[in-house]
Write a protein that holds these residues in place. Structure first.
Motif, PDB file in Angstrom:
ATOM      1  N   GLU A 175       0.832  -1.206   0.000  1.00 49.94           N
ATOM      2  CA  GLU A 175       0.000   0.000   0.000  1.00 49.94           C
ATOM      3  C   GLU A 175       0.866   1.255   0.000  1.00 49.94           C
ATOM      4  N   ILE A 176       2.006   1.201   0.678  1.00 46.70           N
ATOM      5  CA  ILE A 176       2.926   2.349   0.694  1.00 46.70           C
ATOM      6  C   ILE A 176       3.619   2.496  -0.650  1.00 46.70           C
ATOM      7  N   VAL A 177       4.136   1.391  -1.163  1.00 46.56           N
ATOM      8  CA  VAL A 177       4.875   1.433  -2.435  1.00 46.56           C
ATOM      9  C   VAL A 177       3.980   1.915  -3.575  1.00 46.56           C
ATOM     10  N   SER A 178       2.692   1.521  -3.552  1.00 41.82           N
ATOM     11  CA  SER A 178       1.788   1.878  -4.646  1.00 41.82           C
ATOM     12  C   SER A 178       1.528   3.379  -4.716  1.00 41.82           C
ATOM     13  N   ARG A 179       1.855   4.108  -3.638  1.00 41.86           N
ATOM     14  CA  ARG A 179       1.637   5.567  -3.644  1.00 41.86           C
ATOM     15  C   ARG A 179       2.883   6.342  -4.052  1.00 41.86           C
ATOM     16  N   THR A 180       3.861   5.685  -4.616  1.00 39.87           N
ATOM     17  CA  THR A 180       5.096   6.381  -4.997  1.00 39.87           C
ATOM     18  C   THR A 180       5.285   6.487  -6.500  1.00 39.87           C
ATOM     19  N   GLN A 181       4.346   5.953  -7.272  1.00 39.56           N
ATOM     20  CA  GLN A 181       4.481   5.981  -8.729  1.00 39.56           C
ATOM     21  C   GLN A 181       3.180   6.457  -9.375  1.00 39.56           C
ATOM     22  N   PRO A 182       2.919   7.766  -9.355  1.00 37.12           N
ATOM     23  CA  PRO A 182       1.694   8.283  -9.967  1.00 37.12           C
ATOM     24  C   PRO A 182       1.698   8.111 -11.473  1.00 37.12           C
ATOM     25  N   THR A 183       0.518   7.917 -12.036  1.00 35.59           N
ATOM     26  CA  THR A 183       0.384   7.733 -13.481  1.00 35.59           C
ATOM     27  C   THR A 183      -0.670   8.690 -14.029  1.00 35.59           C
ATOM     28  N   ILE A 184      -0.873   8.638 -15.331  1.00 37.69           N
ATOM     29  CA  ILE A 184      -1.859   9.490 -15.984  1.00 37.69           C
ATOM     30  C   ILE A 184      -3.261   9.193 -15.461  1.00 37.69           C
ATOM     31  N   TRP A 185      -3.489   7.952 -14.988  1.00 35.58           N
ATOM     32  CA  TRP A 185      -4.815   7.609 -14.477  1.00 35.58           C
ATOM     33  C   TRP A 185      -5.121   8.372 -13.196  1.00 35.58           C
ATOM     34  N   ASP A 186      -4.083   8.654 -12.398  1.00 34.05           N
ATOM     35  CA  ASP A 186      -4.294   9.464 -11.199  1.00 34.05           C
ATOM     36  C   ASP A 186      -4.746  10.870 -11.588  1.00 34.05           C
ATOM     37  N   ALA A 187      -4.167  11.401 -12.658  1.00 36.89           N
ATOM     38  CA  ALA A 187      -4.562  12.731 -13.140  1.00 36.89           C
ATOM     39  C   ALA A 187      -6.005  12.718 -13.643  1.00 36.89           C
ATOM     40  N   ILE A 188      -6.383  11.660 -14.377  1.00 32.34           N
ATOM     41  CA  ILE A 188      -7.748  11.567 -14.899  1.00 32.34           C
ATOM     42  C   ILE A 188      -8.756  11.461 -13.758  1.00 32.34           C
ATOM     43  N   ILE A 189      -8.417  10.655 -12.752  1.00 32.43           N
ATOM     44  CA  ILE A 189      -9.303  10.522 -11.582  1.00 32.43           C
ATOM     45  C   ILE A 189      -9.463  11.868 -10.893  1.00 32.43           C
TER      46      ILE A 189
ATOM     47  N   CYS B 180       0.904  10.612   3.936  1.00 38.18           N
ATOM     48  CA  CYS B 180       1.402   9.598   4.878  1.00 38.18           C
ATOM     49  C   CYS B 180       2.709   8.992   4.371  1.00 38.18           C
ATOM     50  N   VAL B 181       2.753   8.691   3.070  1.00 42.63           N
ATOM     51  CA  VAL B 181       3.953   8.086   2.498  1.00 42.63           C
ATOM     52  C   VAL B 181       5.107   9.093   2.496  1.00 42.63           C
ATOM     53  N   MET B 182       4.813  10.373   2.331  1.00 45.02           N
ATOM     54  CA  MET B 182       5.857  11.390   2.450  1.00 45.02           C
ATOM     55  C   MET B 182       6.430  11.381   3.862  1.00 45.02           C
ATOM     56  N   GLY B 183       5.544  11.218   4.861  1.00 45.14           N
ATOM     57  CA  GLY B 183       6.014  11.101   6.242  1.00 45.14           C
ATOM     58  C   GLY B 183       6.869   9.867   6.437  1.00 45.14           C
ATOM     59  N   TYR B 184       6.471   8.776   5.772  1.00 46.57           N
ATOM     60  CA  TYR B 184       7.262   7.538   5.840  1.00 46.57           C
ATOM     61  C   TYR B 184       8.635   7.756   5.210  1.00 46.57           C
ATOM     62  N   GLY B 185       8.652   8.427   4.049  1.00 46.23           N
ATOM     63  CA  GLY B 185       9.921   8.718   3.386  1.00 46.23           C
ATOM     64  C   GLY B 185      10.811   9.620   4.231  1.00 46.23           C
ATOM     65  N   LEU B 186      10.180  10.565   4.949  1.00 49.01           N
ATOM     66  CA  LEU B 186      10.937  11.450   5.841  1.00 49.01           C
ATOM     67  C   LEU B 186      11.548  10.644   6.982  1.00 49.01           C
ATOM     68  N   TYR B 187      10.756   9.725   7.547  1.00 48.77           N
ATOM     69  CA  TYR B 187      11.258   8.892   8.642  1.00 48.77           C
ATOM     70  C   TYR B 187      12.400   7.995   8.163  1.00 48.77           C
ATOM     71  N   GLU B 188      12.222   7.388   6.976  1.00 45.57           N
ATOM     72  CA  GLU B 188      13.239   6.481   6.449  1.00 45.57           C
ATOM     73  C   GLU B 188      14.400   7.218   5.774  1.00 45.57           C
ATOM     74  N   ARG B 189      14.244   8.527   5.605  1.00 43.27           N
ATOM     75  CA  ARG B 189      15.234   9.338   4.891  1.00 43.27           C
ATOM     76  C   ARG B 189      15.446   8.786   3.474  1.00 43.27           C
ATOM     77  N   ASP B 190      14.330   8.433   2.874  1.00 44.64           N
ATOM     78  CA  ASP B 190      14.333   7.856   1.523  1.00 44.64           C
ATOM     79  C   ASP B 190      13.708   8.865   0.563  1.00 44.64           C
TER      80      ASP B 190
ATOM     81  N   SER C 222      13.256   8.702  -2.628  1.00 47.93           N
ATOM     82  CA  SER C 222      12.374   8.150  -3.661  1.00 47.93           C
ATOM     83  C   SER C 222      10.939   8.045  -3.147  1.00 47.93           C
ATOM     84  N   PHE C 223      10.758   7.645  -1.890  1.00 52.04           N
ATOM     85  CA  PHE C 223       9.420   7.578  -1.310  1.00 52.04           C
ATOM     86  C   PHE C 223       8.858   8.986  -1.116  1.00 52.04           C
ATOM     87  N   PHE C 224       9.683   9.881  -0.580  1.00 51.69           N
ATOM     88  CA  PHE C 224       9.206  11.233  -0.271  1.00 51.69           C
ATOM     89  C   PHE C 224       8.773  11.974  -1.537  1.00 51.69           C
ATOM     90  N   PHE C 225       9.634  11.998  -2.543  1.00 46.96           N
ATOM     91  CA  PHE C 225       9.324  12.772  -3.750  1.00 46.96           C
ATOM     92  C   PHE C 225       8.325  12.048  -4.653  1.00 46.96           C
TER      93      PHE C 225
END
Length: 421
Positions: free
Chosen positions: A110-124, A159-169, A171-174
């Motif tokens: 669920e966390i990983v799936s929020r790190t790769q936005p696609t055109i479908w996210d824009a359409i939604i 939430c995933v940005m917070g996770y990326g901040l905690y992990e200092r990652d 790729s997750f944050f951005f």
């Protein structure tokens, strides 16, 4: 005269304007929603994430931005932007604190799936923005705006940005930050368009040239944000197609073996297959590699990892895999290894159980087991289990396999086990 069920343009403006005042209650609700959503992402629970999005108040400033830009209201635009940044900041920090305190901090699907936005996210987000403004115009309470909050997933990326901040990652944050930007931008842009269509009065006198520049600015912003998501969508489609082709290849070409795991590595262009049984020869692997072209996997290298030693894999692991495989094959109306017609379900279950028992008992002494069906002279259906032992096994091992086969078929006169060479 029947009273209208929708707000006037001025009432809609007042409603959105009044909704972007920073309130302590809303901040507390937001923090609660973020913690709930973080738990849902952490535990891979979609219902929990949906519940968090229902109570989130973050839609208001996004609609306020669209309204402010459309009506040339600098004050409304500034207030909405400040509130959005304030709420996003609180959300990211709250999520980072949660993951800091949580005993489970691995990157769930669920966390990983929020790190790769696609055109479908824009359409939604586009259609969600339209629905959101329509819902905001209704006088009576409705579930449109909460539904838009769920569909456009504004909360989970924070939430995933917070996770990326905690992990200092980074790729997750951005990655999650870009998904949040896509959602916010297109909800805002569609709100801008709807307000233009509704002809809500502008808060300052503007000439046509100035109005045209702002429209061009919004279109340019939309294109600029959309381009990376189009590329991401293309990559996602290619990965999914490769995954489907790999599943088809493994189910067809490895039908005589139990595949413990299959994984396609798009970065290294490899298809890794873990199997139980005697190690495949280089010639067999080479033949399988050649067949990959039939499944549009020409660019992938086949890597077969053989589990030939029973000590390297627990029987619980084997049992769990075989049970999942048996359920899958029953759901597909029979095993592909069966020839012609599909056997009846009770017979199929018996044959799968025999196959499971033999592989579990002799994981490094059986190369393959094939299931097929036949018909007796009386017209009844019967099953045949062809067992191919390893070429290097001793005569004692062959006898042990035959004894186990006799034990397994005791009382099952419609199933025959053959030991082939």
């Amino acid at each position: 005269m029947k009273e209208s069920s929708v707000l006037t343009n001025q009432e809609l403006y007042d409603k959105i304007y009044d909704g972007i005042y920073p309130k302590k209650e809303n901040i507390m609700i937001l923090v609660c929603a973020i913690v709930i959503a973080s738990i849902g992402l952490n535990m891979n629970s979609q219902p929990v994430v949906i519940g968090a999005m229902l109570i989130s108040p973050i839609m208001a400033p996004v609609q306020g931005l669209g309204m402010g830009l459309a009506t040339f209201d600098a004050r409304l635009t500034a207030k909405a932007l400040k509130l959005l940044l304030l709420e996003a900041g609180f959300a990211i920090v709250a999520a980072a604190i949660y993951f800091l305190l949580s005993p489970i901090t691995y990157a769930s699907s669920e966390i990983v799936s929020r790190t790769q936005p696609t055109i479908w996210d824009a359409i939604i987000a586009i259609f969600g923005g339209v629905a959101g403004m329509i819902g905001a115009r209704q006088k009576e309470p409705n579930n449109i705006v909460p539904g838009v909050a769920i569909a456009t997933t504004l909360m989970p990326p924070l939430c995933v940005m917070g996770y990326g901040l905690y992990e200092r990652d980074a790729s997750f944050f951005f990655g999650a930050g870009y998904l949040f930007l896509v959602n916010v931008s297109f909800i805002m842009i569609t709100a801008f368009i709807v307000v233009q269509v509704l002809q809500v009065a502008k808060r300052k006198v503007v000439n046509k040239e100035e109005e045209k520049k702002r429209k061009y600015l919004m279109v340019g912003l939309a294109l600029l944000i959309m381009i990376p998501s189009i590329y991401s969508a293309g990559s996602l489609v290619r990965r999914q197609v490769a995954q489907q082709n790999a599943q088809s290849f493994v189910s067809q070409e490895f039908s005589q073996f139990y595949v413990l795991n299959q994984e396609i590595d798009n970065d290294n262009q490899e298809l890794v297959v873990d199997t139980i049984g005697t190690e495949l020869s280089e010639e067999q692997v080479s033949q399988l590699q050649t067949k990959m072209a039939n499944y549009n996997l020409d660019d992938y290298q086949l890597v077969v990892k053989q589990v030939a030693d029973s000590d390297s894999l627990s029987l619980q692991d084997i049992d769990r895999y075989l049970e999942e495989k048996a359920q899958e094959t029953r759901g597909m109306s029979g095993t592909r290894a069966l020839s012609s017609t599909v056997t009846t379900e009770p017979l199929q279950r018996q044959m799968e159980a025999i196959k499971k028992a033999l592989f579990s008992e002799f994981p490094n002494r059986i190369t393959s087991i094939t299931l097929r069906n036949s018909e007796t002279r009386s017209g009844d259906e019967a099953g045949i289990v062809d067992v191919t032992p390893s070429a290097r096994i001793s005569e004692e091992d062959r006898e042990a396999i035959l004894e186990k086969a006799a034990e397994l078929t005791k009382g099952a006169s419609d199933i025959t086990i053959n030991l082939t060479d």
